[in-house]
Design a protein around this motif. Structure first.
Motif, mmCIF file in Angstrom:
data_model
loop_
_atom_site.group_PDB
_atom_site.id
_atom_site.type_symbol
_atom_site.label_atom_id
_atom_site.label_comp_id
_atom_site.label_asym_id
_atom_site.label_seq_id
_atom_site.Cartn_x
_atom_site.Cartn_y
_atom_site.Cartn_z
ATOM 1 N N CYS A 198 16.570 2.335 -8.897
ATOM 2 C CA CYS A 198 17.349 3.262 -9.719
ATOM 3 C C CYS A 198 18.372 4.047 -8.907
ATOM 4 O O CYS A 198 18.182 4.304 -7.718
ATOM 5 N N ASP A 199 19.439 4.445 -9.579
ATOM 6 C CA ASP A 199 20.429 5.367 -9.038
ATOM 7 C C ASP A 199 20.325 6.688 -9.792
ATOM 8 O O ASP A 199 19.845 6.721 -10.944
ATOM 9 N N PRO A 200 20.778 7.806 -9.191
ATOM 10 C CA PRO A 200 20.757 9.087 -9.905
ATOM 11 C C PRO A 200 21.439 8.972 -11.265
ATOM 12 O O PRO A 200 22.506 8.364 -11.400
ATOM 13 N N GLY A 201 20.778 9.521 -12.278
ATOM 14 C CA GLY A 201 21.308 9.471 -13.631
ATOM 15 C C GLY A 201 20.783 8.324 -14.459
ATOM 16 O O GLY A 201 20.985 8.299 -15.684
ATOM 17 N N ALA A 225 10.144 11.544 -12.127
ATOM 18 C CA ALA A 225 11.489 11.057 -12.419
ATOM 19 C C ALA A 225 12.528 12.121 -12.087
ATOM 20 O O ALA A 225 13.571 11.833 -11.482
ATOM 21 N N GLN A 226 12.262 13.352 -12.464
ATOM 22 C CA GLN A 226 13.204 14.447 -12.212
ATOM 23 C C GLN A 226 13.458 14.634 -10.720
ATOM 24 O O GLN A 226 14.584 14.901 -10.301
ATOM 25 N N LEU A 227 12.426 14.477 -9.912
ATOM 26 C CA LEU A 227 12.573 14.643 -8.470
ATOM 27 C C LEU A 227 13.437 13.547 -7.843
ATOM 28 O O LEU A 227 13.879 13.678 -6.697
ATOM 29 N N GLU A 228 13.671 12.470 -8.584
ATOM 30 C CA GLU A 228 14.558 11.402 -8.110
ATOM 31 C C GLU A 228 15.902 11.426 -8.833
ATOM 32 O O GLU A 228 16.675 10.471 -8.763
ATOM 33 N N HIS A 229 16.203 12.528 -9.530
ATOM 34 C CA HIS A 229 17.444 12.656 -10.303
ATOM 35 C C HIS A 229 17.543 11.609 -11.397
ATOM 36 O O HIS A 229 18.617 11.080 -11.687
ATOM 37 N N LEU A 230 16.413 11.302 -12.009
ATOM 38 C CA LEU A 230 16.389 10.349 -13.110
ATOM 39 C C LEU A 230 16.045 11.068 -14.408
ATOM 40 O O LEU A 230 15.463 12.155 -14.393
ATOM 41 N N GLU A 231 16.385 10.458 -15.512
ATOM 42 C CA GLU A 231 16.078 11.021 -16.819
ATOM 43 C C GLU A 231 15.021 10.168 -17.514
ATOM 44 O O GLU A 231 14.957 8.953 -17.324
ATOM 45 N N CYS A 232 14.191 10.826 -18.318
ATOM 46 C CA CYS A 232 13.172 10.106 -19.094
ATOM 47 C C CYS A 232 13.594 10.013 -20.551
ATOM 48 O O CYS A 232 14.162 10.957 -21.105
ATOM 49 N N TYR A 233 13.326 8.866 -21.140
ATOM 50 C CA TYR A 233 13.589 8.656 -22.559
ATOM 51 C C TYR A 233 12.303 8.117 -23.170
ATOM 52 O O TYR A 233 11.708 7.172 -22.635
ATOM 53 N N LEU A 289 0.823 -1.199 0.000
ATOM 54 C CA LEU A 289 0.000 0.000 0.000
ATOM 55 C C LEU A 289 0.859 1.253 0.000
ATOM 56 O O LEU A 289 1.939 1.286 0.610
ATOM 57 N N THR A 290 0.370 2.287 -0.669
ATOM 58 C CA THR A 290 1.050 3.580 -0.721
ATOM 59 C C THR A 290 0.024 4.683 -0.516
ATOM 60 O O THR A 290 -1.181 4.438 -0.538
ATOM 61 N N ALA A 291 0.506 5.897 -0.335
ATOM 62 C CA ALA A 291 -0.410 7.014 -0.152
ATOM 63 C C ALA A 291 -0.996 7.488 -1.477
ATOM 64 O O ALA A 291 -1.973 8.246 -1.484
ATOM 65 N N SER A 292 -0.428 7.062 -2.587
ATOM 66 C CA SER A 292 -0.906 7.473 -3.911
ATOM 67 C C SER A 292 -0.131 6.695 -4.960
ATOM 68 O O SER A 292 0.886 6.047 -4.662
ATOM 69 N N THR A 293 -0.586 6.788 -6.197
ATOM 70 C CA THR A 293 0.178 6.196 -7.291
ATOM 71 C C THR A 293 1.506 6.916 -7.457
ATOM 72 O O THR A 293 2.531 6.295 -7.753
ATOM 73 N N SER A 294 1.500 8.238 -7.255
ATOM 74 C CA SER A 294 2.754 8.999 -7.349
ATOM 75 C C SER A 294 3.769 8.483 -6.342
ATOM 76 O O SER A 294 4.969 8.359 -6.649
ATOM 77 N N GLU A 295 3.329 8.196 -5.114
ATOM 78 C CA GLU A 295 4.265 7.660 -4.130
ATOM 79 C C GLU A 295 4.735 6.273 -4.537
ATOM 80 O O GLU A 295 5.895 5.914 -4.298
ATOM 81 N N ALA A 296 3.872 5.479 -5.152
ATOM 82 C CA ALA A 296 4.295 4.160 -5.628
ATOM 83 C C ALA A 296 5.438 4.304 -6.637
ATOM 84 O O ALA A 296 6.427 3.568 -6.580
ATOM 85 N N TYR A 297 5.305 5.258 -7.563
ATOM 86 C CA TYR A 297 6.396 5.525 -8.494
ATOM 87 C C TYR A 297 7.669 5.882 -7.728
ATOM 88 O O TYR A 297 8.763 5.382 -8.029
ATOM 89 N N SER A 298 7.535 6.768 -6.753
ATOM 90 C CA SER A 298 8.700 7.224 -5.987
ATOM 91 C C SER A 298 9.398 6.061 -5.289
ATOM 92 O O SER A 298 10.627 5.963 -5.282
#
Length: 414
Positions: free
Chosen positions: A123-126, A143-151, A107-116
């Motif tokens: 994942c690691d930064p980058g 993704a940006q808030l976790e220092h990740l990039e989207c492709y 369980l999570t507080a939201s789908t957004s938190e599940a992603y987080s």
């Protein structure tokens, strides 16, 4: 001078377009009769509305609150969530032909938190996240808030036998070697695409070959437009549906959902992930997820308690939403030639190509027709001129909004 994290955009001010849009909204949405005596709020139609709470379709919370009230004052910390709530989620899937056990649910507080949580776990930064285009911009922000990039990988229009969006699996082949997670959204916001079995098998094979985690956002999963639409977890073989699969996919798969859409209650802030993993990976993955979730314990006791009676009564509520979606989709499809309005297989949104400049169209619709839509560029449509509308409004309001869109479409063709 304070310095902000590099997770944040360099400029937090609204873009010139959205600043102009807010000015236009203020002119057609007066706060009182004194500010604009010649206009009323009822003249304005918001065709971007995303919450059933705003369109007269709330879930009746009274009986659920009565049933769950005794649990509101209790607190039993559990990184995965209270067992009774996870059992309710498992029963939700079982009632729809699913096969998840409570041990496969977190369980999570939201789908957004599940992603987080998933981003922090795998994942690691980058690192790189593969996301669909067109797509919902929130995925890039998370993704940006976790220092990740989207492709991006792409959904394209199939124009031969039927006019609708399909998954361009070939576009996955250019993915970065730093990719760790592939995000799949089905039903897809905003195109209404639902993943088919062939597409699913190709995506799973790609994730297996690249050693990727597959994450499926299925928050609109209960809102398919026909019996032909299937939930992606139905594509797993029967012998791959237990915690200890023998011949299932070799990649972990996570399905995200929550009360926001299943029972139209985003205010309760409860989501979940249900996951599959190969035998040898299951327990290590569950331990890692619970380690991250245990650092926050963000799901409230009342939300978990309410999930039990609400999910038990979700089917009737979902039926009322589906009926409205079908009625409104029929109105929209009858108003526009199919080549301008691709088929929607599921979800709450539809895309229409009205012209050549979606920024101009959006502002013009608001100023002249008092109708608010989402511009296509917000979702990164490949072509200009797309707008996106919600199918949630009451039928009479939606029909009036469509009539105004149609009048704009006709005038643009003259």
């Amino acid at each position: 001078m304070v310095k902000f994290s590099k997770r944040l955009p360099k400029d937090l001010d609204p873009s010139p377009f959205f600043a102009e849009l807010e000015k236009a909204k203020a002119l057609v949405m007066p706060t009182s009769a004194e500010t604009a005596p010649d206009k009323t709020a009822s003249d304005f139609i918001d065709m971007t509305v995303s919450s059933p709470l705003k369109v007269g379709l709330p879930f009746d919370l009274g009986p659920a609150v009565d049933a769950a009230r005794g649990e509101f004052g209790t607190w039993v910390p559990d990184a995965a969530g209270r067992m009774s709530a996870r059992e309710a989620v498992a029963e939700y899937y079982k009632a729809r032909g699913g096969w998840f056990s409570p041990e496969q649910i977190l369980l999570t507080a939201s789908t957004s938190e599940a992603y987080s949580i998933l981003f922090k776990t795998f994942c690691d930064p980058g690192d790189v996240i593969l996301t669909p285009m067109p797509g919902y911009p929130l995925l890039d922000t998370l993704a940006q808030l976790e220092h990740l990039e989207c492709y991006p990988y792409f959904l394209k229009l199939a124009r031969e036998k039927e006019f609708r969006f399909v998954l361009d699996t070939d576009s996955l082949l250019s993915a970065s070697e730093k990719a760790k997670i592939l995000l799949l959204v089905s039903p897809h916001n905003p195109t209404g695409h639902c993943v088919g079995e062939r597409e699913w098998n190709e995506v799973v094979h790609f994730c297996e070959e690249r050693n990727l985690i597959l994450v499926v956002d299925e928050v609109f999963g209960d809102y398919g437009f026909s019996d032909k639409v299937r939930r992606s977890w139905e594509y797993l073989k029967a012998d791959a549906r237990s915690i200890s699969p023998k011949d299932g996919p070799r990649c972990p798969i996570f399905w995200l959902n929550g009360l926001s859409k299943t029972v139209g209650s985003p205010q309760l802030k409860l989501g979940w992930m249900a996951f599959y993993a190969p035998t040898e990976q299951f327990e290590p993955i569950r331990a890692a997820l619970e380690f991250v979730a245990d650092a926050y314990l963000s799901v409230s006791a009342p939300a978990q308690a309410l999930a039990v009676p609400m999910l038990a009564n979700a089917a009737m509520y979902e039926a009322s939403i589906r009926e409205r979606l079908r009625v409104n989709w029929k109105v929209l499809r009858s108003a526009f030639p199919s080549k301008y309005c691709p088929e929607v297989l599921g979800g709450w949104y539809a895309a229409i190509r009205l012209g050549e400049d979606d920024e101009k169209l959006t502002l013009q619709l608001l100023r002249e027709k008092h109708v608010l839509v989402q511009p296509g560029f917000f979702f990164d449509f490949e072509e200009d001129g797309w707008v996106v509308v919600s199918l949630l409004n009451p039928p009479e309001v939606f029909a009036e909004g469509v009539a105004r869109l149609q009048s704009m479409y006709i005038s643009s063709k003259k």
